[in-house]
Design a protein around this motif. Structure first.
Motif, PDB file in Angstrom:
ATOM      1  N   ARG A  18      11.448  14.775  -5.136  1.00 15.28           N
ATOM      2  CA  ARG A  18      10.391  14.332  -6.042  1.00 15.28           C
ATOM      3  C   ARG A  18       9.391  15.451  -6.309  1.00 15.28           C
ATOM      4  NH1 ARG A  18       7.633   9.557  -3.008  1.00 15.28           N
ATOM      5  NH2 ARG A  18       8.024  11.019  -1.282  1.00 15.28           N
ATOM      6  N   SER A  19       8.692  15.345  -7.412  1.00 14.42           N
ATOM      7  CA  SER A  19       7.571  16.236  -7.653  1.00 14.42           C
ATOM      8  C   SER A  19       6.481  15.956  -6.624  1.00 14.42           C
ATOM      9  CB  SER A  19       7.005  16.006  -9.054  1.00 14.42           C
ATOM     10  OG  SER A  19       5.741  16.634  -9.199  1.00 14.42           O
ATOM     11  N   ILE A  20       5.742  16.990  -6.250  1.00 15.54           N
ATOM     12  CA  ILE A  20       4.648  16.807  -5.304  1.00 15.54           C
ATOM     13  C   ILE A  20       3.618  15.822  -5.843  1.00 15.54           C
ATOM     14  CG2 ILE A  20       3.265  18.732  -6.192  1.00 15.54           C
ATOM     15  CD1 ILE A  20       2.504  19.366  -3.282  1.00 15.54           C
ATOM     16  N   THR A  21       3.571  15.661  -7.151  1.00 19.74           N
ATOM     17  CA  THR A  21       2.624  14.710  -7.741  1.00 19.74           C
ATOM     18  C   THR A  21       2.936  13.278  -7.344  1.00 19.74           C
ATOM     19  OG1 THR A  21       3.927  14.480  -9.775  1.00 19.74           O
ATOM     20  CG2 THR A  21       2.275  16.237  -9.724  1.00 19.74           C
ATOM     21  N   GLU A  22       4.182  13.016  -6.911  1.00 19.29           N
ATOM     22  CA  GLU A  22       4.597  11.667  -6.536  1.00 19.29           C
ATOM     23  C   GLU A  22       4.543  11.428  -5.036  1.00 19.29           C
ATOM     24  OE1 GLU A  22       8.354  10.550  -8.375  1.00 19.29           O
ATOM     25  OE2 GLU A  22       8.131  12.238  -9.750  1.00 19.29           O
ATOM     26  N   VAL A  23       4.391  12.482  -4.256  1.00 19.22           N
ATOM     27  CA  VAL A  23       4.408  12.360  -2.800  1.00 19.22           C
ATOM     28  C   VAL A  23       3.085  11.771  -2.318  1.00 19.22           C
ATOM     29  CG1 VAL A  23       4.653  13.598  -0.615  1.00 19.22           C
ATOM     30  CG2 VAL A  23       5.968  14.324  -2.627  1.00 19.22           C
ATOM     31  N   GLN A  24       3.178  10.826  -1.392  1.00 19.18           N
ATOM     32  CA  GLN A  24       2.000  10.172  -0.839  1.00 19.18           C
ATOM     33  C   GLN A  24       1.810  10.559   0.631  1.00 19.18           C
ATOM     34  OE1 GLN A  24      -0.050   8.529  -2.887  1.00 19.18           O
ATOM     35  NE2 GLN A  24       1.438   9.071  -4.487  1.00 19.18           N
ATOM     36  N   PRO A  25       0.579  10.549   1.123  1.00 19.34           N
ATOM     37  CA  PRO A  25       0.324  10.936   2.517  1.00 19.34           C
ATOM     38  C   PRO A  25       1.160  10.169   3.526  1.00 19.34           C
ATOM     39  CG  PRO A  25      -1.734  10.790   1.320  1.00 19.34           C
ATOM     40  CD  PRO A  25      -0.677  10.264   0.389  1.00 19.34           C
ATOM     41  N   GLU A  26       1.368   8.880   3.281  1.00 21.62           N
ATOM     42  CA  GLU A  26       2.142   8.083   4.239  1.00 21.62           C
ATOM     43  C   GLU A  26       3.604   8.517   4.313  1.00 21.62           C
ATOM     44  OE1 GLU A  26       1.391   5.508   0.501  1.00 21.62           O
ATOM     45  OE2 GLU A  26       0.264   6.901   1.776  1.00 21.62           O
ATOM     46  N   ASP A  27       4.075   9.259   3.304  1.00 23.09           N
ATOM     47  CA  ASP A  27       5.449   9.755   3.329  1.00 23.09           C
ATOM     48  C   ASP A  27       5.636  10.870   4.347  1.00 23.09           C
ATOM     49  OD1 ASP A  27       5.992   8.053   1.179  1.00 23.09           O
ATOM     50  OD2 ASP A  27       5.551   9.606  -0.316  1.00 23.09           O
ATOM     51  N   LEU A  28       4.551  11.429   4.843  1.00 26.32           N
ATOM     52  CA  LEU A  28       4.616  12.657   5.636  1.00 26.32           C
ATOM     53  C   LEU A  28       4.265  12.474   7.103  1.00 26.32           C
ATOM     54  CD1 LEU A  28       2.725  14.850   3.013  1.00 26.32           C
ATOM     55  CD2 LEU A  28       5.210  14.600   3.242  1.00 26.32           C
ATOM     56  N   ARG A  29       3.902  11.269   7.484  1.00 27.94           N
ATOM     57  CA  ARG A  29       3.353  11.037   8.819  1.00 27.94           C
ATOM     58  C   ARG A  29       4.329  11.382   9.943  1.00 27.94           C
ATOM     59  NH1 ARG A  29      -1.958  10.885   7.508  1.00 27.94           N
ATOM     60  NH2 ARG A  29      -2.445   9.201   6.033  1.00 27.94           N
TER      61      ARG A  29
END
Length: 285
Positions: free
Chosen positions: A35-46
């Protein structure tokens, strides 16, 4: 428990390249997000220990290993697209839709990784970009600084002048001192790292006066010179190439994807020097 790496990359050809590197065990195992970084959410990275944005062909991942940074030591990396600030681009700067620092910063400010590293073009536009990055990060409690260093400072066969920057949480800074009082991490290149290279190939010729690299110097730079020879192209630039390789790209399999990936990549050996300098400071705490 955080276990593995996160790789964010949108180019399909490069995504397959990343997957091949993972499958061969050449980089830490992890998840590839297209995905584009514009679509990435903080909870995706925990759940991730290390996060690599604008991952490319994983130059930062390699640089971390070259420097001895453990695979399970937390870090984020991201070399935001350089096109808005490159002398070869249209010069739109922050008005360019490819100016993606605000989205990278959105994730940093939400997740608060301990260490963030990145790279950007040098020159006036790059310095202005870094000023904005420092302001944003310092507002979130990070100490941030950068160094302008060319690839030839680590004996690479080209100039490739770039800004490498790093940010770490104030709480782990040396003795709690403000970043501007602690210059220890900076690894300034030699005063003239490209001395004698006036016709070395350089994409930033419009910005920089060159200095000549002569063919007879090849034996003096063994780390980059094994199995290579010097060729002077029609543009007057001298380049090291593997013996028997034509300077034209015709006949190179998947040449468009490969050349685009190479062109967007960092020089891991330069990043390694910056990472080692940072580790010297962090490991003294």
């Amino acid at each position: 428990m955080k276990k593995w790496n996160y790789y964010n990359e949108i180019d399909p050809f490069t995504v397959e390249w990343i997957k091949n590197l993972i499958n061969k065990g050449l980089v830490p195992n992890g998840e590839v997000d297209t995905r584009s970084i514009t679509e990435v959410q903080p909870e995706d990275l925990r759940e991730f220990t290390q996060c690599h944005f604008f991952a490319g062909i994983l130059g930062w991942s390699l640089a971390l290993r070259l420097a001895g940074w453990p695979d399970d030591r937390p870090v984020w990396t991201g070399s935001c697209p350089c096109q808005p600030f490159s002398v070869a681009g249209k010069g739109a700067g922050t008005d360019d839709p490819r100016h993606l620092w605000p989205h990278f910063f959105r994730l940093i400010s939400a997740c608060k990784p301990e260490v963030v590293m990145g790279e950007q073009v040098a020159g006036k536009a790059g310095y202005g970009w870094l000023d904005g990055v420092r302001s944003d990060l310092e507002g979130e409690g990070y100490a941030c600084d950068g160094v302008d260093i060319p690839a030839c400072a680590v004996d690479a066969p080209h100039i490739r002048q770039r800004l490498y920057w790093v940010a770490n949480a104030e709480s782990i800074g040396r003795g709690g001192r403000p970043h501007d009082e602690d210059e220890g991490w900076r690894q300034q290149p030699p005063a003239d790292p490209c001395e004698g290279s006036d016709d070395m190939a350089d994409a930033d010729d419009a910005r920089r006066e060159g200095r000549a690299i002569l063919p007879e110097r090849a034996d003096e730079q063994s780390a980059w010179s094994r199995g290579v020879e010097w060729r002077r192209g029609a543009d007057g630039k001298t380049r090291r190439v593997k013996s028997g390789v034509c300077l034209l790209v015709n006949g190179v399999p998947a040449r468009v994807g490969r050349l685009r990936a190479y062109g967007n990549a960092i020089v891991p050996q330069v990043a390694k020097v910056c990472i080692e300098a940072l580790m010297d400071i962090l490991d003294e705490q």
